[in-house]
Design an enzyme around this catalytic site. Structure first.
Site, PDB file in Angstrom:
ATOM      1  N   ASP A 182      39.865  33.711  30.822  1.00 58.60           N
ATOM      2  CA  ASP A 182      41.133  33.265  30.259  1.00 58.60           C
ATOM      3  C   ASP A 182      41.570  34.230  29.169  1.00 58.60           C
ATOM      4  O   ASP A 182      40.749  34.970  28.636  1.00 58.60           O
ATOM      5  CB  ASP A 182      40.943  31.917  29.530  1.00 58.60           C
ATOM      6  CG  ASP A 182      40.878  30.725  30.450  1.00 58.60           C
ATOM      7  OD1 ASP A 182      41.237  30.849  31.632  1.00 58.60           O
ATOM      8  OD2 ASP A 182      40.452  29.657  29.969  1.00 58.60           O
ATOM      9  N   TYR A 234      33.260  37.030  37.635  1.00 59.50           N
ATOM     10  CA  TYR A 234      33.390  36.010  36.592  1.00 59.50           C
ATOM     11  C   TYR A 234      34.856  35.662  36.389  1.00 59.50           C
ATOM     12  O   TYR A 234      35.728  36.508  36.569  1.00 59.50           O
ATOM     13  CB  TYR A 234      32.767  36.463  35.262  1.00 59.50           C
ATOM     14  CG  TYR A 234      33.238  37.793  34.712  1.00 59.50           C
ATOM     15  CD1 TYR A 234      32.655  38.976  35.134  1.00 59.50           C
ATOM     16  CD2 TYR A 234      34.245  37.867  33.741  1.00 59.50           C
ATOM     17  CE1 TYR A 234      33.055  40.207  34.618  1.00 59.50           C
ATOM     18  CE2 TYR A 234      34.649  39.089  33.213  1.00 59.50           C
ATOM     19  CZ  TYR A 234      34.060  40.262  33.662  1.00 59.50           C
ATOM     20  OH  TYR A 234      34.456  41.474  33.152  1.00 59.50           O
ATOM     21  N   HIS A 274      43.088  48.942  27.087  1.00 61.13           N
ATOM     22  CA  HIS A 274      42.103  48.380  28.026  1.00 61.13           C
ATOM     23  C   HIS A 274      41.956  49.280  29.267  1.00 61.13           C
ATOM     24  O   HIS A 274      40.853  49.580  29.700  1.00 61.13           O
ATOM     25  CB  HIS A 274      42.561  46.968  28.414  1.00 61.13           C
ATOM     26  CG  HIS A 274      42.013  46.440  29.700  1.00 61.13           C
ATOM     27  ND1 HIS A 274      40.787  45.819  29.775  1.00 61.13           N
ATOM     28  CD2 HIS A 274      42.514  46.441  30.960  1.00 61.13           C
ATOM     29  CE1 HIS A 274      40.564  45.462  31.028  1.00 61.13           C
ATOM     30  NE2 HIS A 274      41.589  45.819  31.768  1.00 61.13           N
TER      31      HIS A 274
HETATM   32  O1  76R Z   1      46.473  47.790  37.090  1.00 60.02           O
HETATM   33  C1  76R Z   1      46.191  48.834  36.494  1.00 60.02           C
HETATM   34  O2  76R Z   1      45.301  49.633  36.833  1.00 60.02           O
HETATM   35  C2  76R Z   1      46.973  49.119  35.241  1.00 60.02           C
HETATM   36  C3  76R Z   1      46.155  48.941  34.008  1.00 60.02           C
HETATM   37  C4  76R Z   1      45.414  47.614  33.953  1.00 60.02           C
HETATM   38  C5  76R Z   1      45.965  46.325  33.782  1.00 60.02           C
HETATM   39  C6  76R Z   1      47.421  45.930  33.618  1.00 60.02           C
HETATM   40  C7  76R Z   1      43.976  47.448  34.080  1.00 60.02           C
HETATM   41  C8  76R Z   1      43.078  48.474  34.303  1.00 60.02           C
HETATM   42  N1  76R Z   1      43.678  46.113  33.922  1.00 60.02           N
HETATM   43  C9  76R Z   1      44.861  45.416  33.766  1.00 60.02           C
HETATM   44  C10 76R Z   1      45.013  44.033  33.630  1.00 60.02           C
HETATM   45 MN1  76R Z   1      41.821  45.299  33.834  1.00 60.02          MN
HETATM   46  N2  76R Z   1      39.951  44.476  33.829  1.00 60.02           N
HETATM   47  C11 76R Z   1      39.647  43.226  33.371  1.00 60.02           C
HETATM   48  C12 76R Z   1      38.223  43.124  33.224  1.00 60.02           C
HETATM   49  O3  76R Z   1      35.367  41.672  30.805  1.00 60.02           O
HETATM   50  C13 76R Z   1      36.474  41.930  30.287  1.00 60.02           C
HETATM   51  O4  76R Z   1      36.571  42.136  29.031  1.00 60.02           O
HETATM   52  C14 76R Z   1      37.727  42.021  31.121  1.00 60.02           C
HETATM   53  C15 76R Z   1      37.493  41.933  32.636  1.00 60.02           C
HETATM   54  C16 76R Z   1      37.669  44.315  33.646  1.00 60.02           C
HETATM   55  C17 76R Z   1      36.214  44.685  33.700  1.00 60.02           C
HETATM   56  C18 76R Z   1      38.781  45.176  34.012  1.00 60.02           C
HETATM   57  C19 76R Z   1      38.652  46.482  34.478  1.00 60.02           C
HETATM   58  N3  76R Z   1      42.624  43.446  33.458  1.00 60.02           N
HETATM   59  C20 76R Z   1      43.961  43.149  33.516  1.00 60.02           C
HETATM   60  C21 76R Z   1      44.101  41.712  33.370  1.00 60.02           C
HETATM   61  C22 76R Z   1      45.430  40.928  33.441  1.00 60.02           C
HETATM   62  C23 76R Z   1      46.033  40.837  32.084  1.00 60.02           C
HETATM   63  C24 76R Z   1      47.387  40.190  32.102  1.00 60.02           C
HETATM   64  O5  76R Z   1      48.125  40.336  33.083  1.00 60.02           O
HETATM   65  O6  76R Z   1      47.713  39.528  31.095  1.00 60.02           O
HETATM   66  C25 76R Z   1      42.830  41.195  33.210  1.00 60.02           C
HETATM   67  C26 76R Z   1      42.444  39.729  33.039  1.00 60.02           C
HETATM   68  C27 76R Z   1      41.919  42.292  33.253  1.00 60.02           C
HETATM   69  C28 76R Z   1      40.555  42.182  33.096  1.00 60.02           C
HETATM   70  N4  76R Z   1      41.022  47.151  34.284  1.00 60.02           N
HETATM   71  C29 76R Z   1      41.708  48.329  34.495  1.00 60.02           C
HETATM   72  C30 76R Z   1      39.684  47.392  34.589  1.00 60.02           C
HETATM   73  C31 76R Z   1      39.549  48.761  35.004  1.00 60.02           C
HETATM   74  C32 76R Z   1      38.221  49.392  35.462  1.00 60.02           C
HETATM   75  C33 76R Z   1      40.795  49.339  34.933  1.00 60.02           C
HETATM   76  C34 76R Z   1      41.172  50.771  35.260  1.00 60.02           C
HETATM   77  C35 76R Z   1      41.595  50.828  36.699  1.00 60.02           C
HETATM   78  C36 76R Z   1      41.997  52.202  37.128  1.00 60.02           C
HETATM   79  O7  76R Z   1      42.944  52.751  36.538  1.00 60.02           O
HETATM   80  O8  76R Z   1      41.355  52.712  38.045  1.00 60.02           O
END
Ligand code: 76R
Length: 245
Positions: free
Chosen positions: A144, A141, A168
């Site tokens: 924003d 999906y 998060h």
């Molecule tokens: O990159 C990293 O692992 C560092 C921590 C991290 C960041 C910076 C991280 C971890 N995410 C990051 C950034 Mn994420 N992520 C999403 C979604 O449905 C929703 O509500 C959100 C959709 C999921 C399911 C998810 C999963 N993440 C981001 C960003 C960019 C933000 C920006 O730059 O402004 C988005 C849009 C986003 C969205 N995130 C993780 C996960 C998971 C499972 C992790 C843990 C990964 C791990 O440590 O193994």
């Protein structure tokens, strides 16, 4: 003004979703269908060799529901290689029986919010150029970050955004081994700001992670979501039975 975060950007990404025109597929002869399937499988084999050489990666899933039938996700080192691959596929016989359902263009992105490994660390490079998992289920999906009144992600300062993303990531890490995520950035490339691609062995884990994240402040206050697509893995050896009519 708030400060933009730096990003590391990896392979270019195309999510390509198609609907099969079963009516016209049924109308052609067995030989024509067979040669279309063979040619399609040859393309899959070619893409597998690109992946084996670590020059890209791809996956193919069967979409559940009426939004599409097939969901491809392609990764390539350059945008040009993505179009080349897409054009070659569009010229194939099988593509004549496919109708566009959705497409999304982005690039694998890591943002430099938290503590980081160096950009040339093998683990960083592996995350920027991921060989996509062939797990049983996939969900995609676009999303924003909200820019509305008091809820404007882009006017929060860096520290605040980093804190929210740290929270998060703690939710995300609970799903280690269960869910694999690939975040792709699409500023300037497509209609939303990020693409979210999730893989799971157990489809219910996709629902659980997305639901749980809704309660993280970053999603609760700032998340806006596009269409969701969910699918089941289609390995090359199942393509012929899947397409048989
Ligand atoms: O990159 C990293 O692992 C560092 C921590 C991290 C960041 C910076 C991280 C971890 N995410 C990051 C950034 Mn994420 N992520 C999403 C979604 O449905 C929703 O509500 C959100 C959709 C999921 C399911 C998810 C999963 N993440 C981001 C960003 C960019 C933000 C920006 O730059 O402004 C988005 C849009 C986003 C969205 N995130 C993780 C996960 C998971 C499972 C992790 C843990 C990964 C791990 O440590 O193994």
């Amino acid at each position: 003004a708030a400060e933009a975060v730096e990003t590391l950007d990896g392979w270019y990404c195309l999510h390509d979703l198609r609907t099969i025109d079963w009516t016209s597929w049924k109308m052609v002869s067995d030989e024509e269908r067979k040669s279309a399937v063979d040619e399609f499988k040859d393309l899959l084999t070619k893409w597998e060799s690109v992946e084996a050489d670590e020059n890209g990666s791809h996956v193919l899933y069967k979409v559940v529901g009426q939004k599409a039938d097939l969901m491809f996700m392609f990764l390539r080192p350059t945008m040009n290689e993505l179009t080349d691959m897409e054009t070659e596929f569009n010229k194939s016989k099988f593509a004549e029986f496919l109708k566009p359902a959705y497409s999304y263009v982005s690039v694998v992105e890591l943002s430099k919010y938290g503590p980081q490994r160096p950009a040339d660390d093998p683990r960083t490079l592996e995350r920027l150029h991921p060989i996509l998992p062939k797990w049983e289920h996939m969900c995609f999906y676009p999303m924003d970050k909200r820019r509305q009144g008091e809820e404007n992600w882009y006017s929060l300062d860096f520290k605040e955004r980093a804190k929210l993303l740290y929270e998060h990531s703690k939710t995300g890490r609970k799903y280690a081994g269960e869910v694999k995520q690939v975040i792709t950035g699409s500023f300037g490339f497509d209609d939303w700001e990020w693409g979210v691609t999730l893989f799971a062995h157990d489809v219910l884990q996709l629902k659980k992670i997305v639901y749980e994240m809704r309660f993280d402040e970053v999603s609760a206050k700032y998340g806006e979501f596009g269409e969701f697509f969910v699918g089941n893995h289609l390995p090359k050896e199942d393509v012929s039975p899947y397409l048989s009519v």
